[in-house]
Design an enzyme around this catalytic site. Structure first.
Site, PDB file in Angstrom:
ATOM      1  N   SER A   1     -10.123   0.273   6.871  1.00 37.48           N
ATOM      2  CA  SER A   1      -9.607   0.241   5.553  1.00 37.48           C
ATOM      3  C   SER A   1      -8.978  -1.011   5.122  1.00 37.48           C
ATOM      4  O   SER A   1      -8.447  -0.996   4.084  1.00 37.48           O
ATOM      5  CB  SER A   1      -8.457   1.258   5.819  1.00 37.48           C
ATOM      6  OG  SER A   1      -8.814   2.613   6.004  1.00 37.48           O
TER       7      SER A   1
ATOM      8  N   LYS B   1       0.844  -1.174   0.051  1.00 35.23           N
ATOM      9  CA  LYS B   1      -0.166   0.152   0.178  1.00 35.23           C
ATOM     10  C   LYS B   1       0.794   1.378   0.055  1.00 35.23           C
ATOM     11  O   LYS B   1       1.919   1.215   0.626  1.00 35.23           O
ATOM     12  CB  LYS B   1      -0.929   0.036   1.321  1.00 35.23           C
ATOM     13  CG  LYS B   1      -1.975   1.185   1.315  1.00 35.23           C
ATOM     14  CD  LYS B   1      -2.981   1.096   2.579  1.00 35.23           C
ATOM     15  CE  LYS B   1      -3.742   2.084   2.746  1.00 35.23           C
ATOM     16  NZ  LYS B   1      -4.499   1.907   4.070  1.00 35.23           N
TER      17      LYS B   1
ATOM     18  N   SER C   1      -9.273   2.613   2.865  1.00 32.01           N
ATOM     19  CA  SER C   1      -8.524   3.051   2.078  1.00 32.01           C
ATOM     20  C   SER C   1      -7.581   2.061   1.098  1.00 32.01           C
ATOM     21  O   SER C   1      -6.865   2.650   0.342  1.00 32.01           O
ATOM     22  CB  SER C   1      -7.379   4.228   2.690  1.00 32.01           C
ATOM     23  OG  SER C   1      -6.889   3.524   3.893  1.00 32.01           O
TER      24      SER C   1
END
Length: 570
Positions: A276, A176, A252
């Site tokens: 997330s 990420k 996210s």
């Protein structure tokens, strides 16, 4: 009458705080929760798993793999808001063994456990594995836009030197875009990334992932600064859900979820600061575990890093390898979780959200079906309710989350004097600017008091697990929303109202520090995934993983394929 037919309407050390508020809030939370839960928890976990000393743990080398079967303007805004939900390796950590031989699947169809076994058996080399993953990215990136930065040459170079004795030796991996990778700058999904320095070392979890053999070859997209539960940014564009390209993958960690769901990789790095990991897992039909606070190094008060995967065993195996152990451990290690437990559980469920919102029909159906499955497996299931004022809790969480956004902006400028606000406003999304601005309007004292109130709610939450083993709730109030419904360009009051009607569950585990896992238990008639959340007491990930193994065996999901499946494109 069965519980399925009952009416269910009855139903911080965060970088986002100022330094003084962080100290005050974190101390109160930790002291309160520790006093009420820690001693009993440690005794329970020692009885379940055993606690190895550091010396005992250091006596073995990497565990052995072989494939087995299936394997979240001031107080008025807070009242409107739901969530801006959006992230010491020991070689002897045991991993889930399996009892079936090679399946003959192509690498893109394997989970990480089986792909690692194929690499160890030299049926495929680490270089071939990463080249195949790169080909899959190139085949579907134009459709789903899940990659923010390519690291292809770096991964190809690493492939030649990977230790084949490592548990996940040569398995391609994605990171990420908020974690440090040595020699690279992270971007946080923002055009403000130009102020970010080149990393001099890997993030702790990135380092551990590489030590266990995973081979990162790209970064994945995320919502700007991880604020929203969707992944539509000015910096990198729209990331789409492989199950339906008109819908969001969540956020996210949306790029990671889209990549795993599309078959680019079997597992990918992410983080969970308000849901997330669990929200993208729900939207993309994946396994998403948010671990207990400090189970894995590198997290913050609200956020914990880990992974998304398609199979429970990949999640269990990776956790056994990267969890803190020895002097760094906040809890006894989970260790080797390989399948279901024989013990039947006491399970509670809550249908409505923390703010009292009733979920959509599809989400109600997902809980009804899951409750029925659990009852059929012999577990005792009863309806329960939130043990505190959920609306007030959400207000407090929102305040803490706004403060986090303020600190994220400060971190992006390296702690120096902030740039001209007009310059910032021109580079970042309107929602990010508004959240950071609102966070600046609250004093350190107000933030500290919000953390203390969340601590009180957390104690009440953990006391629920004195009478139950697992709490079942939805992950979201609806299935995946359509692209454009929730993003950083929408006027802030409208955005908050939409968030309030979408994400109203997952922030509780971030505030309390407890673990929770999203499992793909339902698909709508339009073939959109709907996850169900299972939560347990602080430090009790073992119970969640054992139950996840049982549900995966009873209702397999790993071989379901989305509309866009990368292995079929190469």
């Amino acid at each position: 009458m069965g519980v399925r037919r009952q009416r269910r309407d009855t139903l911080a050390r965060d970088e986002g705080k100022s330094e003084d508020a962080c100290r005050a809030g974190d101390k109160n939370v930790r002291m309160t929760i520790a006093a009420s839960r820690r001693d009993r928890l440690l005794e329970k976990k020692r009885a379940q798993t055993g606690f190895r000393t550091k010396e005992e743990s250091m006596t073995s080398r990497f565990g052995w793999f072989s494939p087995r079967a299936p394997s979240p303007a001031r107080r008025n805004f807070l009242k409107m808001a739901g969530v801006l939900g959006a992230a010491t390796l020991l070689p002897g950590a045991a991993v889930a063994r399996t009892d079936l031989g090679p399946t003959g699947l192509a690498p893109g169809d394997m989970d990480a456990t089986e792909l690692a076994a194929a690499i160890k058996a030299r049926r495929i080399s680490p270089l071939e594995a990463v080249d195949a993953a790169i080909a899959r990215v190139q085949a579907v990136q134009p459709s789903i836009n899940c990659i923010s930065e390519e690291l292809f040459d770096r991964a190809r170079q690493r492939a030649a030197t990977i230790d084949l004795s490592a548990p996940f030796a040569g398995v391609p991996y994605l990171i990420k875009d908020e974690a440090d990778i040595i020699g690279k700058s992270k971007h946080f999904g923002s055009r403000l990334d130009k102020v970010m320095p080149i990393a001099k070392r890997n993030d702790i979890l990135v380092e551990r992932c590489e030590q266990i053999g995973l081979n990162p070859f790209a970064r994945t997209t995320m919502s700007e600064f991880g604020i929203l539960p969707t992944t539509e940014t000015l910096a990198y564009g729209v990331t789409r859900n492989p199950w339906n390209l008109d819908h969001v993958p969540g956020g996210s960690s949306g790029g990671a979820a889209a990549a795993v769901a599309a078959g680019i990789v079997p597992t990918a790095h992410g983080s969970d600061g308000a849901g997330s990991l669990r929200i993208p897992a729900s939207n993309c039909g994946l396994v998403g575990l948010k671990t207990s606070r400090d189970r894995i190094a590198g997290g913050s008060f609200l956020g914990q890093p880990f992974c998304l995967s398609r199979t429970v065993r990949d999640t269990a195996n990776q956790l056994a390898l990267v969890e803190n152990r020895g002097a760094d451990a906040a809890y006894p290690p989970i260790g080797h979780v390989t399948g279901p437990a024989k013990k039947r559980l006491r399970i509670g469920f809550i249908m409505n959200g923390l703010s009292g919102h009733r979920p959509s029909r599809d989400v109600v159906d997902s809980i009804d079906a899951t409750v029925g499955l659990l009852e059929g497996l012999g577990h005792k299931v009863d309806e329960t309710r939130w043990p505190f004022d959920g609306t007030k809790f959400v207000e407090d969480f929102m305040l803490a989350y706004m403060a986090k956004a303020k600190a994220t902006r400060a971190r992006m400028t390296g702690g120096k004097s902030p740039p001209d606000p007009a310059l910032i406003k021109g580079l970042i999304e309107a929602a990010s600017f508004d959240v950071g601005t609102l966070g600046s309007e609250f004093s350190d004292q107000e933030i500290a008091e919000a953390y203390v109130r969340m601590a009180v709610s957390s104690v009440a939450y953990f006391e629920m697990f004195d009478k139950m083993d697992v709490l079942v709730t939805p992950v979201l109030l609806t299935p995946p929303v359509k692209i454009g419904e929730i993003n950083g360009s929408i006027p802030f009051p409208v955005l908050l109202m939409r968030l309030n009607r979408y994400a109203d569950y997952t922030m509780l585990q971030n505030a309390s520090g407890g673990p929770a896992i999203s499992l793909p238990m339902h698909w709508t008639k339009d073939d959109l995934p709907v996850g169900v959340q299972f939560a347990s007491g602080l430090g009790d990930e073992r119970t969640l993983l054992e139950l996840a193994f049982e549900l995966e065996q009873a209702q397999p999901w790993a071989q379901r394929r989305p509309l866009l499946w990368a292995p079929s494109r190469v």
